[in-house]
Enzyme design. Structure first.
Site, PDB file in Angstrom:
ATOM      1  CD  GLU A   1      51.525  46.718  45.671  1.00  0.00           C
ATOM      2  OE1 GLU A   1      50.285  46.766  45.583  1.00  0.00           O
ATOM      3  OE2 GLU A   1      52.251  46.227  44.798  1.00  0.00           O
TER       4      GLU A   1
ATOM      5  CB  ALA B   1      55.908  33.968  42.673  1.00  0.00           C
TER       6      ALA B   1
ATOM      7  CG  HIS C   1      50.164  42.029  48.609  1.00  0.00           C
ATOM      8  ND1 HIS C   1      50.417  42.471  47.337  1.00  0.00           N
ATOM      9  CD2 HIS C   1      49.773  43.139  49.304  1.00  0.00           C
ATOM     10  CE1 HIS C   1      50.190  43.767  47.258  1.00  0.00           C
ATOM     11  NE2 HIS C   1      49.815  44.207  48.442  1.00  0.00           N
TER      12      HIS C   1
ATOM     13  NE  ARG D   1      46.665  32.471  39.457  1.00  0.00           N
ATOM     14  CZ  ARG D   1      46.707  32.541  38.137  1.00  0.00           C
ATOM     15  NH1 ARG D   1      45.897  31.808  37.417  1.00  0.00           N
ATOM     16  NH2 ARG D   1      47.544  33.375  37.526  1.00  0.00           N
TER      17      ARG D   1
ATOM     18  CB  ALA E   1      41.840  34.666  44.739  1.00  0.00           C
TER      19      ALA E   1
ATOM     20  CD  GLN F   1      47.245  44.203  37.796  1.00  0.00           C
ATOM     21  OE1 GLN F   1      48.016  45.108  38.124  1.00  0.00           O
ATOM     22  NE2 GLN F   1      47.467  42.944  38.100  1.00  0.00           N
TER      23      GLN F   1
HETATM   24  P1  FAD Z   1      41.968  34.710  40.743  1.00  0.00           P
HETATM   25  O1  FAD Z   1      40.910  35.645  41.196  1.00  0.00           O
HETATM   26  O2  FAD Z   1      42.003  33.354  41.342  1.00  0.00           O
HETATM   27  O3  FAD Z   1      41.839  34.612  39.166  1.00  0.00           O
HETATM   28  C1  FAD Z   1      42.832  34.035  38.355  1.00  0.00           C
HETATM   29  C2  FAD Z   1      42.229  33.685  37.002  1.00  0.00           C
HETATM   30  O4  FAD Z   1      41.402  32.546  37.112  1.00  0.00           O
HETATM   31  C3  FAD Z   1      41.320  34.791  36.437  1.00  0.00           C
HETATM   32  O5  FAD Z   1      41.446  34.765  35.042  1.00  0.00           O
HETATM   33  C4  FAD Z   1      39.938  34.362  36.854  1.00  0.00           C
HETATM   34  O6  FAD Z   1      38.932  34.863  35.983  1.00  0.00           O
HETATM   35  C5  FAD Z   1      40.062  32.857  36.777  1.00  0.00           C
HETATM   36  N1  FAD Z   1      39.233  32.169  37.786  1.00  0.00           N
HETATM   37  C6  FAD Z   1      39.155  32.444  39.096  1.00  0.00           C
HETATM   38  N2  FAD Z   1      38.349  31.580  39.735  1.00  0.00           N
HETATM   39  C7  FAD Z   1      37.912  30.715  38.769  1.00  0.00           C
HETATM   40  C8  FAD Z   1      37.073  29.577  38.778  1.00  0.00           C
HETATM   41  N3  FAD Z   1      36.516  29.142  39.928  1.00  0.00           N
HETATM   42  N4  FAD Z   1      36.852  28.918  37.598  1.00  0.00           N
HETATM   43  C9  FAD Z   1      37.424  29.350  36.453  1.00  0.00           C
HETATM   44  N5  FAD Z   1      38.249  30.424  36.393  1.00  0.00           N
HETATM   45  C10 FAD Z   1      38.477  31.091  37.527  1.00  0.00           C
HETATM   46  N6  FAD Z   1      50.979  38.447  42.791  1.00  0.00           N
HETATM   47  C11 FAD Z   1      51.925  37.911  43.617  1.00  0.00           C
HETATM   48  O7  FAD Z   1      52.430  36.812  43.340  1.00  0.00           O
HETATM   49  N7  FAD Z   1      52.312  38.577  44.753  1.00  0.00           N
HETATM   50  C12 FAD Z   1      51.775  39.777  45.114  1.00  0.00           C
HETATM   51  O8  FAD Z   1      52.126  40.352  46.141  1.00  0.00           O
HETATM   52  C13 FAD Z   1      50.785  40.362  44.250  1.00  0.00           C
HETATM   53  N8  FAD Z   1      50.203  41.542  44.558  1.00  0.00           N
HETATM   54  C14 FAD Z   1      49.162  42.010  43.789  1.00  0.00           C
HETATM   55  C15 FAD Z   1      48.502  43.203  44.180  1.00  0.00           C
HETATM   56  C16 FAD Z   1      47.414  43.668  43.453  1.00  0.00           C
HETATM   57  C17 FAD Z   1      46.699  44.930  43.891  1.00  0.00           C
HETATM   58  C18 FAD Z   1      46.967  42.954  42.295  1.00  0.00           C
HETATM   59  C19 FAD Z   1      45.797  43.436  41.480  1.00  0.00           C
HETATM   60  C20 FAD Z   1      47.646  41.815  41.886  1.00  0.00           C
HETATM   61  C21 FAD Z   1      48.740  41.323  42.622  1.00  0.00           C
HETATM   62  N9  FAD Z   1      49.420  40.151  42.273  1.00  0.00           N
HETATM   63  C22 FAD Z   1      50.403  39.639  43.078  1.00  0.00           C
HETATM   64  C23 FAD Z   1      49.120  39.498  40.987  1.00  0.00           C
HETATM   65  C24 FAD Z   1      48.087  38.388  41.098  1.00  0.00           C
HETATM   66  O9  FAD Z   1      48.548  37.360  41.936  1.00  0.00           O
HETATM   67  C25 FAD Z   1      47.878  37.891  39.662  1.00  0.00           C
HETATM   68  O10 FAD Z   1      47.142  38.842  38.925  1.00  0.00           O
HETATM   69  C26 FAD Z   1      47.314  36.499  39.519  1.00  0.00           C
HETATM   70  O11 FAD Z   1      47.571  36.098  38.180  1.00  0.00           O
HETATM   71  C27 FAD Z   1      45.819  36.396  39.751  1.00  0.00           C
HETATM   72  O12 FAD Z   1      45.486  36.574  41.056  1.00  0.00           O
HETATM   73  P2  FAD Z   1      43.936  36.730  41.466  1.00  0.00           P
HETATM   74  O13 FAD Z   1      43.906  36.750  42.934  1.00  0.00           O
HETATM   75  O14 FAD Z   1      43.318  37.839  40.709  1.00  0.00           O
HETATM   76  O15 FAD Z   1      43.410  35.329  40.905  1.00  0.00           O
END
Ligand code: FAD
Length: 308
Positions: free
Chosen positions: A19, A53, A78, A108, A125, A178
């Site tokens: 990455e 972001a 991403h 997300r 997401a 993560q």
């Molecule tokens: P989601 O899966 O949407 O979850 C977010 C939160 O909401 C979780 O607590 C989940 O349990 C909860 N949730 C989800 N859906 C629902 C629902 N329908 N009802 C109630 N609760 C719900 N961030 C950046 O800004 N840019 C990047 O390039 C980036 N790269 C990353 C790369 C990797 C490998 C990883 C693991 C993370 C990366 N991130 C990045 C961070 C990521 O954007 C954050 O962790 C963010 O806070 C959550 O993203 P997510 O896609 O896991 O969210």
């Protein structure tokens, strides 16, 4: 269909990927192709590029994806819901496709400081995954994030796993995790997601431990990751006084401590790679932090490209 199906490759063998992030400065951008070329010497199956972001570096993200493509490997962009409307997402993803970039990590996104929501059309997401599948069919391969310790704002680990299952049901292809240093927790999570019917391959995110402040920052500023005793000891034994975040530490041994920390951190990272490989994860995804020299040491010493 996406030209290369990484999720299908992961069913066959354990992949290696990196990455990178778009540098803030022009000089950083100039140097990045050299870094990517060095990383490509290890023949990674793909290199992903982070997405800032609030769309702060979206243009640069596309440039970096093109650099990855030019270096001869598959770029994975991403992509986040932050500040993005349905139409904007469609337009941007079509732009990636027009440039031959057909792999994404659908997130997300980290909420910018002070924000309480995404400021875009989608809250989670899961919504983004469903939308991309609906609009683009199977033209784009979709990875999603998984948090072995549970996302920091999830209601419970069970609730977070249910969300991950929803991502699969909405059309996601594989999981990028993560970082997780707590191996017992990782094993528990892997069993739990399989019990929940999640069959997607698991590509494990590993952050090389090279710098004290960056390690603490990554673990605690957003993610709430558990640091095992051994890692805490490495930090404590090499603590830079008054603290690792101080720009002008009074600690006379600062250079030696930095070097010792990095040496111990690389060793720790290599052991972690061994453990993950032994568990039989589908891929090792190394956060290369745009640093090819340290990554080279880790790859060479771990035998990840020779012990095959
Ligand atoms: P989601 O899966 O949407 O979850 C977010 C939160 O909401 C979780 O607590 C989940 O349990 C909860 N949730 C989800 N859906 C629902 C629902 N329908 N009802 C109630 N609760 C719900 N961030 C950046 O800004 N840019 C990047 O390039 C980036 N790269 C990353 C790369 C990797 C490998 C990883 C693991 C993370 C990366 N991130 C990045 C961070 C990521 O954007 C954050 O962790 C963010 O806070 C959550 O993203 P997510 O896609 O896991 O969210």
């Amino acid at each position: 269909m996406a030209k290369v199906k990484l999720s299908a490759m992961m069913e066959e063998k354990q992949l290696l990927s990196f990455e990178v992030f778009p540098p803030k400065t022009d000089k950083g951008m100039e140097n990045l192709p050299g870094t990517i070329d060095k990383l490509c010497e290890f023949k990674p199956e793909y290199i992903s590029c982070t997405y800032g972001a609030g769309g702060t570096n979206v243009g640069k993200n596309m440039d970096v994806c093109k650099m990855i493509q030019n270096a001869g490997t598959t770029p994975v962009t991403h992509f986040t819901c932050i500040g993005n409307t349905r139409e904007g997402i469609k337009e941007q993803l079509q732009g990636y496709l027009d440039n031959g970039i057909d792999h994404m990590l659908a997130l997300r996104g980290d909420l910018p400081f002070g924000w309480t929501g995404t400021g875009g059309d989608f809250k989670y997401a899961t919504d983004l995954v469903a939308y991309v599948r609906k609009e683009f069919g199977d033209k784009i391969e979709i990875a999603v994030a998984g948090s072995p310790e549970g996302h920091i704002s999830c209601r419970s680990l069970d609730a977070d796993i249910a969300v991950l299952k929803q991502k699969q049901d909405n059309g996601a292809d594989y999981i990028m995790t993560q970082l997780c240093w707590d191996m017992e927790q990782f094993r528990y999570w892997l069993d739990a997601i399989r019990c929940a019917g999640i069959t997607m391959p698991v590509d494990v995110g590993i952050m090389p431990i090279l710098d004290q402040a960056a390690t603490i920052n990554m673990a605690l500023s957003r993610n709430g990751c558990v640091m095992p005793r051994e890692l805490c000891e490495i930090i404590s034994k090499n603590w830079i006084f008054p603290n690792p975040f101080d720009k002008e530490p009074f600690d006379a041994a600062v250079d030696q401590k930095k070097a010792d920390f990095k040496k111990a951190g690389i060793e720790y990272t290599i052991n972690q790679i061994d453990e993950y490989r032994a568990i039989g994860v589908n891929g090792i995804h190394l956060y290369a932090l745009n640093k090819w020299k340290d990554v080279t040491d880790i790859i060479n010493e771990s035998g990840i490209r020779t012990l095959v």
